[in-house]
Design an enzyme around this catalytic site. Structure first.
Site, PDB file in Angstrom:
ATOM      1  N   LYS B  45       0.705  -1.182   0.149  1.00 28.56           N
ATOM      2  CA  LYS B  45       0.040   0.056   0.004  1.00 28.56           C
ATOM      3  C   LYS B  45       0.830   1.321  -0.116  1.00 28.56           C
ATOM      4  O   LYS B  45       2.074   1.233   0.514  1.00 28.56           O
ATOM      5  CB  LYS B  45      -0.989  -0.018   1.156  1.00 28.56           C
ATOM      6  N   SER B  46       0.167   2.338  -0.573  1.00 25.37           N
ATOM      7  CA  SER B  46       1.395   3.455  -0.545  1.00 25.37           C
ATOM      8  C   SER B  46       1.355   4.136   0.696  1.00 25.37           C
ATOM      9  O   SER B  46       0.179   4.493   1.506  1.00 25.37           O
ATOM     10  CB  SER B  46       0.724   4.600  -1.210  1.00 25.37           C
ATOM     11  N   MET B  72     -10.209   5.735  -2.019  1.00 25.00           N
ATOM     12  CA  MET B  72      -9.761   5.122  -0.442  1.00 25.00           C
ATOM     13  C   MET B  72      -9.375   6.496   0.252  1.00 25.00           C
ATOM     14  O   MET B  72      -9.394   6.580   1.605  1.00 25.00           O
ATOM     15  CB  MET B  72      -8.888   4.167  -0.596  1.00 25.00           C
ATOM     16  N   CYS B 129      -2.094   9.206  -7.592  1.00 23.86           N
ATOM     17  CA  CYS B 129      -3.372   8.969  -6.916  1.00 23.86           C
ATOM     18  C   CYS B 129      -4.156   9.825  -7.467  1.00 23.86           C
ATOM     19  O   CYS B 129      -3.877  11.296  -7.160  1.00 23.86           O
ATOM     20  CB  CYS B 129      -3.193   8.863  -5.412  1.00 23.86           C
ATOM     21  N   LYS B 164       5.448   5.756 -10.646  1.00 23.25           N
ATOM     22  CA  LYS B 164       3.785   5.338 -10.927  1.00 23.25           C
ATOM     23  C   LYS B 164       3.523   6.652 -11.606  1.00 23.25           C
ATOM     24  O   LYS B 164       3.243   7.582 -10.705  1.00 23.25           O
ATOM     25  CB  LYS B 164       2.899   4.684  -9.923  1.00 23.25           C
ATOM     26  N   GLY B 216     -10.203  -1.378 -13.497  1.00 24.95           N
ATOM     27  CA  GLY B 216     -10.827  -2.581 -14.106  1.00 24.95           C
ATOM     28  C   GLY B 216     -10.655  -2.477 -15.682  1.00 24.95           C
ATOM     29  O   GLY B 216     -10.069  -1.766 -16.363  1.00 24.95           O
ATOM     30  N   GLY B 264      -4.682  -5.778  -9.671  1.00 26.03           N
ATOM     31  CA  GLY B 264      -5.448  -5.036  -8.787  1.00 26.03           C
ATOM     32  C   GLY B 264      -6.774  -5.415  -8.641  1.00 26.03           C
ATOM     33  O   GLY B 264      -6.974  -6.356  -8.178  1.00 26.03           O
TER      34      GLY B 264
END
Lengths: 258, 313
Positions: B45-46, B72, B129, B164, B216, B264
């Site tokens: 997790k970051s 999140m 993010c 990323k 997705g 993921g």
């Protein structure tokens, strides 16, 4: 993929516990939970306390934060519902001892009723801090189940913890399975008592939950995710983790003592 | 048998399927579980400087067609407590890549140093993010910002740094090029695509945060386009992310230029056992397509540099 439905009815079950009834047709099994969204507040995992037919129900203890907001919900208020999620109680055992502590009885009541309808002999040990906090005592008796009660303050039934009742019941009757939900320390004690008699225990456990889809890891409990591997676990699997009865994870994922 | 072993930023991977950051990454036992299931490596997790609870629920919404929306809010235990979780995963033998997020280049450098101390094989920088104020894409959406952060991190740690990259920028490949200039050993592309879902009956967004990130199958073509463009701009390895559910999806990413891929959202629908099935599926697929190895397939859909004709079936 969630449904927004109005609350059809609210029932104050005990001074700290309320039931919300709503129409949500998807079929659900005893032990499963739904994610209930209180718009503008939070979305929380809630075990189904009523699951027969389209009119479902959840029964929540107001412990603070958003669960407290539940007490203020009136009939007609919209809530979001998704699910049901998680696994279920196995209804195969013929002689079942159900052990509910406080609001833990919410998930056990429909399971006990379903087992009894299927011909199982079901005995229920209910524990609470005081008589007014005994959840679903009358409902379970009305379903024809044998119910015995323990209260911490002795205001009804056997004074003291419910584990005392469990010990007595296990020593006087044979059981094929114990189902329990409540404080983890209680569940661990119940499991130990049952194991001493060779009876397997199944626990419904609770952890902080976010996605309910087995992705976010918020509900990690040892090698398990409560949302997809649970919430019902054989006790021996839980007892093999370093966390059961001892630690949970907070919203940030930090391990904290229960 | 095709050779599935690959390497990214000098890190050897037993297969190209990495657990993406944010999935199963809060607890060490979960990371270990993904490794045991068969992942080629696991990304944490970051992790930030302080514990963060993240946003209130709803933080996630499943959409039709397997797409998922989430905000999140970067929940994480914080860098002080998280090393204990990494230790659990490392003891299980996992190849662990640490992910960190910061608000400034200095914070990134400090966090990268702290997570490097845990023994992770590389650090992935969350520059992407799409829904955290002051973090992620807010500091990673300009080439200057990305280069500055990379320079600070590369100067602070000995392990490779992986950037990323966000797809929510006019030219994601320019961000990858900036990361390369800053000293990144690899880039991961893409993070989620900024998106929104509305609940009309309640006259509000579904997610508590409002905006979220789409993941997705719906975003696979977007990820492929980014990897394709990045491959033409940089020489450092690329890790493909976005909508990968099957070996066929992974092959597409390899041919677009990725040397490894991250999984993921697919874990939700297919379970963690997916990591056990994908390597064998990929082996069969590469053989059928005539590739002797993962490495041989990397970038194979791009025009050959020497102008030679492409092999056809």
């Amino acid at each position: 993929m969630r449904t927004v439905v109005p609350v059809v009815e609210t029932v104050v079950e005990t001074p700290s516990t309320v039931t919300l009834r709503f129409d949500y047709p998807p079929e659900a099994a005893p032990g499963q939970f739904v994610m209930v969204w209180l718009p503008g507040d939070d979305e929380l995992p809630m075990s189904l306390s009523y699951l027969e037919g389209p009119r479902k129900g959840v029964t929540i203890k107001a412990m603070g934060g958003s669960t407290r907001a539940v007490l203020g919900i009136a009939a007609g208020a919209p809530i979001g519902v998704r699910g049901p999620y998680g696994n279920r109680f196995d209804l195969a055992p013929r002689r079942i001892l159900v052990v509910g502590g406080g609001s833990g009885t919410a998930v056990l009541a429909p399971a006990a009723e379903a087992a009894a309808r299927g011909g199982a002999s079901v005995a229920v040990a209910l524990g609470a801090t005081r008589a007014s906090e005994l959840l679903f005592r009358d409902r379970l008796r009305a379903a024809g189940l044998r119910v015995e009660v323990a209260t911490d303050d002795g205001s009804e039934g056997t004074p003291g913890f419910v584990t005392g009742l469990v010990e007595r019941w296990l020593s006087t009757e044979p059981f094929d399975a114990v189902w329990t939900c409540g404080p983890e320390v209680m569940m661990a004690k119940v499991a130990a008592l049952a194991r001493a008699r060779g009876v397997p225990t199944f626990c419904s456990v609770e952890r902080h939950m976010k996605c309910a889809l087995g992705l976010c890891d918020a509900c990690a409990l040892g090698p398990y995710h409560v949302c997809t591997d649970g919430p019902v676990f054989p006790a021996e699997r839980l007892l093999a983790t370093p966390d059961f009865g001892r630690f949970h994870r907070d919203a940030a994922g930090r391990r904290r003592p229960l | 048998m095709a050779v599935l072993e690959t390497d990214v930023a000098g890190v050897r991977l037993r297969n190209p399927f990495l657990l993406a950051s944010g999935i199963w990454g809060e607890s060490g036992e979960s990371l270990a579980g993904a490794w045991r299931a068969g992942a080629g490596g696991v990304i944490t997790k970051s992790i930030g400087s302080a514990p963060r609870a993240g946003y209130p629920n709803p933080t996630i919404e499943l959409l039709d067609g397997g797409a998922m929306l989430n905000a999140m809010g970067l929940p994480n235990p914080g860098i002080d407590e998280y090393p204990a979780e990494i230790e659990i995963a490392r003891r299980a033998g996992a190849t662990v890549i640490g992910s960190v997020f910061g608000g400034t280049a200095e914070e990134f450098a400090t966090l990268a140093g702290r997570i490097a101390d845990t023994g992770v094989v590389a650090v992935e920088l969350n520059l992407s993010c799409p829904h955290a104020r002051g973090f992620g894409a807010e500091v990673g959406s300009t080439p200057e910002g990305v280069e500055t952060i990379l320079r600070a991190v590369v100067g602070a740690v000995r392990i490779p740094a992986i950037a990323k990259i966000t797809p929510n920028a006019a030219d994601p490949a320019a961000l990858a090029a900036a990361a390369e200039r800053g000293g990144a050993a690899a880039v991961s592309a893409i993070n989620t695509v900024r998106a929104l879902a509305i609940e009309p009956r309640l006259r509000r967004p579904v997610l508590a945060h409002g905006l979220g990130g789409l993941s997705g199958p719906a975003i696979k073509p977007i990820g492929l386009a980014c990897v394709w463009q990045i491959f033409e701009r940089v020489r450092i390895p690329i890790v493909g992310v976005g909508g990968i559910e099957t070996a066929d999806d992974a092959v597409d990413y390899l041919l677009a230029g990725a040397r490894a891929v991250q999984i993921g959202t697919a874990v939700a629908g297919r379970g963690i056992g997916l990591f056990g099935r994908l390597p064998a599926d990929l082996d069969r697929r590469l053989e059928a397509l005539g590739f002797p190895s993962v490495r041989a397939a990397v970038g194979a859909a791009h025009p050959p540099a020497d102008g030679a004709p492409r092999p056809a079936l």
